[in-house]
Design an enzyme around this catalytic site. Sequence first.
Site, short mmCIF file in Angstrom:
data_model
loop_
_atom_site.label_atom_id
_atom_site.label_comp_id
_atom_site.label_asym_id
_atom_site.label_seq_id
_atom_site.Cartn_x
_atom_site.Cartn_y
_atom_site.Cartn_z
N SER A 306 -40.25 39.73 74.53
CA SER A 306 -39.54 41.12 75.07
C SER A 306 -39.76 42.04 74.25
O SER A 306 -40.80 42.71 74.13
CB SER A 306 -38.07 40.89 75.34
OG SER A 306 -37.33 41.55 75.97
N ASP A 317 -52.49 48.81 71.44
CA ASP A 317 -53.24 49.99 72.26
C ASP A 317 -53.31 50.94 71.51
O ASP A 317 -54.77 51.59 71.73
CB ASP A 317 -52.36 49.98 73.26
CG ASP A 317 -52.44 48.77 74.46
OD1 ASP A 317 -53.22 47.82 74.17
OD2 ASP A 317 -51.91 49.01 75.55
N LYS A 336 -42.87 37.47 77.78
CA LYS A 336 -41.40 37.73 78.54
C LYS A 336 -41.40 39.30 78.46
O LYS A 336 -40.91 40.11 77.83
CB LYS A 336 -40.08 37.05 77.71
CG LYS A 336 -38.92 37.08 78.65
CD LYS A 336 -38.28 38.55 78.47
CE LYS A 336 -36.95 38.42 79.37
NZ LYS A 336 -36.56 39.94 79.42
#
Length: 449
Positions: A306, A317, A336
């Site tokens: 999460s 990124d 998740k």
Amino acid sequence: MKRRLIYGLVSVVLAVNLSIGARIYLGSAGAAEKDSAYPNLELFSRVMETVRKDYVDGQKLTYQELVYGALKGMVDTLDPHSEFLDPEKYKELQNDTQGQFGGLGIVVTLQDNALTVVAPIEDTPGFKAGILSGDRIIRIDGKSTDRMALPDAVKSLRGDPGTEVTLSVLRPATGQVKDHKLARAIINVDMVKDTNGRKEFPLDDSKIGYVRITQFGEKTSDELDAALKKLKRGGMEALIVDLRWNPGGLLDQAVEVCEKFLPRGQLVVSTEGRTSSQSSVRKVTGRSGELRNLPVVVLVNLWSASASEIVAGCLQDCAALGLCKTIVVGEKTFGKGSVQSILPLDNGAALRLTTAKYYTPSHKVIHEQGITPDIVVTMTDEEEATVLLKRAPGGVESLDERQRERVRNTHDPQLDRAMDVLKGIRLFAERAPTDERPKGHAKKVAAAK
């Protein structure tokens, strides 16, 4: 004659169209009736009344119990993360995210089927009563803990601050049983810790700092700020952010953690749901990017989920775009990446409902995919168990001397690799200017000639 024939053909076509249209309408009307709320609510009411009337123990059931049970079953069929929260569970969720709860400050586990104290937390009722690691709680308010499930035991130990509970504690070393009448108190849970499970945040000889984020609760960003201030005062030159076994938590806190490493205006995460109101983007705002030039390793494993995956995916990124200096090390994360909205209901209950999915800045979906580290380092089950034991307060101390020595000598390969990566980066940075200086000097000499 021709006109009559044309009229006849048109009439036939219209009749066929009318027949087909009627069938489609009746079919859709039948389907709509099957999916209509009212007939199904009527069915639900009829089943509930039948249970109350004919079930052998129906007189013991309340309408609230039946409705709550039905709601839990209904929401459970949606996905593993949606959940109906009765008032008690909703309160527990709020306590967990706030980082505090009413209890005794005793970390417990089941060891040899006995409820065993892993360690008391300092300055808590359990600690002040003299309860030690290894003590066994054999009764709680007179009720035997034999065959008691761990969640039930934890629930019995927790409660409103100021309320009292009596523990019967067996000390295996002496064989003595002692009763402790304790008053519950607010127990604060640390969200950010150092390598020793404390909040001291020492630096090693390589000036590499370490912070472990246990979960993303309301205090995570503030606690991380305090840890980073200590590390910077000590001359920190690189940092390890350990997100292993971090189950996630609040999105706002994940965004605030990312902001410390990224420039203002940078996209952190986006969400996409069925409606525009459930879709959003979260960007870096306010004071930010103070650590964007600091070499950072983010540690993750299968149990990073999460909000942990949002942080790891975002920094990964952004490092690819040259916006920060982050390397993700460890194992592929849990996957998740769905958004659960908490929707309060009447009577103190709430609905945790999946309403959207998370996407990293490069629009990679997290849900059921996870984040793949830049450097993959696996661990055996035994190595993972040892790391968790070292993290638990008093975990090593609860072992016998032989086991204690084995645990102390077991390495954490993922943390070791993170250290090696950062040491390599620092070594390269230190050598690069030295290699360039002679070249610059030669150019000056040549120009003088």
